[in-house]
Design a protein around this motif. Structure first.
Motif, short mmCIF file in Angstrom:
data_model
loop_
_atom_site.label_atom_id
_atom_site.label_comp_id
_atom_site.label_asym_id
_atom_site.label_seq_id
_atom_site.Cartn_x
_atom_site.Cartn_y
_atom_site.Cartn_z
N TYR A 1 -31.75 -61.60 -73.54
CA TYR A 1 -32.77 -60.60 -73.82
C TYR A 1 -34.15 -61.17 -73.54
CZ TYR A 1 -29.27 -57.86 -76.33
OH TYR A 1 -28.16 -57.13 -76.66
N ALA B 1 -35.80 -54.03 -72.78
CA ALA B 1 -34.85 -55.02 -73.28
C ALA B 1 -33.70 -54.40 -74.05
CB ALA B 1 -35.59 -56.02 -74.19
N PHE B 2 -33.92 -53.20 -74.61
CA PHE B 2 -32.89 -52.56 -75.43
C PHE B 2 -32.23 -51.37 -74.73
CE2 PHE B 2 -35.16 -54.14 -79.50
CZ PHE B 2 -34.55 -55.38 -79.36
N LYS C 1 -22.71 -56.42 -75.52
CA LYS C 1 -24.18 -56.45 -75.50
C LYS C 1 -24.76 -55.24 -76.21
CE LYS C 1 -28.34 -57.04 -72.80
NZ LYS C 1 -29.00 -57.40 -71.53
N THR D 1 -27.36 -55.21 -79.19
CA THR D 1 -28.62 -54.47 -79.08
C THR D 1 -28.85 -53.60 -80.31
OG1 THR D 1 -28.57 -54.44 -76.66
CG2 THR D 1 -29.87 -52.72 -77.75
#
Length: 414
Positions: A260, A275-276, A284, A288
């Motif tokens: 990340y 990033a999310f 992942k 998240t």
């Protein structure tokens, strides 16, 4: 075809309140579904030739006089919403597809923008009925849920008190006085009357530049901490515990080459950008969800084990946090209600924050519009400041994040 009854109770204070039900009909190839005004007849719109075409049927279900109960009947529905409006009617449109154009809280030119309206969300299929109240986009009208199953057991979400919106708006102004970050800009008014309080994610759309670097210093502190400390995230899925440290400016996990970059404030408030963003990698995406929840609750500097090292008492304690979510939870009766998309993340056997009820054998859902209690101004300030209501213990399925994210996609306007 399976059907289920909902009882809609009008405690809104208005005799001109209406409900609407929309979704995808599971037993009709997931066709776009609306319930007609009689509360019983299905309406399956056909694809129009032009955008913003009016509905061909009246779908405004009258709730009657204050204190009235109106019974409606639904089939299996996915990605469904139960909408309420007070002192008016909502306007829905159809686009080619057909695709439903829903009321918008982030578009001031929307025909519904200056009305009092709100909604809760549900899916009913052969496995279960799942219902939640939501403040992910905004909060306006109090909505409460009571789900009774065939064994006679009832699960409830009390939602906001009758004066909940006023309490939230007062608290947002107070928070802005404290930090000057712009929390008061989340309040939407019409002729001096509070219409709704929007979430930071919606507020960013309505106010260019709002909260642009709000989380920046906190994110830097988190990155600095985990450059020398190990972060453990329990995925609450098959991957179990995974660990991570920061190197070269990147948060690197010990499994699956998952990394990340630093999330922006917009990433944190939306839970779904930068990033999310959803990756399609189940491990992942589970990470998240838990990172996004930890950032919104600002627990990463005090709990190195997410989310299992957390307690509700630790949520929102940092001065830099999602104060909209904090205030919504403090204002609701029981502290429960989605205030950001991954607000259903909780420690194993922990306390539910999400404001959801669900059952594999539902008999009747009762939805009350209007709230069940009123507090004095002093009580409201005290409750929001202290958060003294104890959340109910989690029962049932504790892993609704993926379902919640799927529902959010279905609800997006076409």
């Amino acid at each position: 075809m399976a059907t289920l009854n909902f009882n809609l109770v009008n405690q809104s204070g208005s005799s001109t309140a209406y409900a609407y039900i929309t979704g995808q009909a599971i037993d009709n190839s997931n066709a776009l579904f609306l319930l007609r005004a009689d509360g019983k007849t299905a309406y399956y719109p056909t694809s129009p030739s032009a955008t913003l075409t009016a509905l061909a049927q009246d779908c405004a279900i009258p709730l009657g006089a204050v204190g009235s109960t109106t019974t409606v009947t639904i089939p299996y529905l996915a990605g469904a919403r139960l909408w309420f409006v007070r002192d008016g009617k909502l306007t829905f449109y159809l686009n080619p597809g057909p695709a439903l154009v829903e009321p918008s809280s982030s578009n001031p030119s929307d025909a519904n923008y200056n009305l009092f309206w709100d909604f809760c969300e549900f899916t009913w299929n052969s496995s279960q009925l799942y219902v939640n109240i939501t403040y992910v986009d905004f909060v306006s009208l109090p909505i409460a849920l009571a789900l009774t199953n065939t064994s006679g057991t009832t699960k409830t979400v009390q939602g906001l008190p009758a004066d909940g919106l006023a309490t939230i708006c007062t608290a947002l102004k107070a928070q802005n006085t404290t930090d000057g970050a712009g929390w008061d800009k989340l309040i939407v008014t019409n002729n001096g009357t509070n219409l709704r309080a929007v979430s930071p994610n919606t507020g960013i759309v309505l106010n260019s530049g709002l909260f642009s670097t709000y989380y920046a210093a906190y994110v830097n502190q988190v990155w600095s901490k985990y450059a020398s400390t190990t972060l453990t995230v329990n995925t609450q899925a098959s991957a179990g515990d995974v660990t991570a440290t920061v190197s070269n400016g990147t948060l690197n996990f010990s499994t699956g080459s998952i990394t990340y970059a630093q999330p922006s404030t917009a990433d944190i408030f939306s839970n779904s950008s930068g990033a999310f963003a959803v990756s399609g990698n189940s491990t992942k995406d589970a990470i998240t969800a838990r990172l996004a929840a930890a950032f919104n609750r600002s627990t990463l500097l005090i709990d190195t084990n997410q989310p299992n090292g957390e307690t509700v008492a630790n949520y929102y304690q940092n001065p830099v946090t999602n104060h909209y979510s904090r205030i919504c939870h403090a204002t609701t009766l029981g502290n429960r209600g989605y205030a950001f998309p991954y607000d259903d993340v909780a420690p194993a056997n922990g306390t539910d924050q999400s404001g959801s009820v669900y059952d594999s054998s539902p008999k009747l859902l009762t939805v009350t519009l209007g709230g069940g209690a009123t507090t004095t101004a002093a009580e409201s300030v005290e409750r929001v400041a202290a958060g003294t209501d104890a959340p109910a213990p989690l029962t049932g399925n504790p892993k609704q994040s993926r379902l919640r994210k799927t529902l959010r996609k279905l609800f997006q306007k076409k």
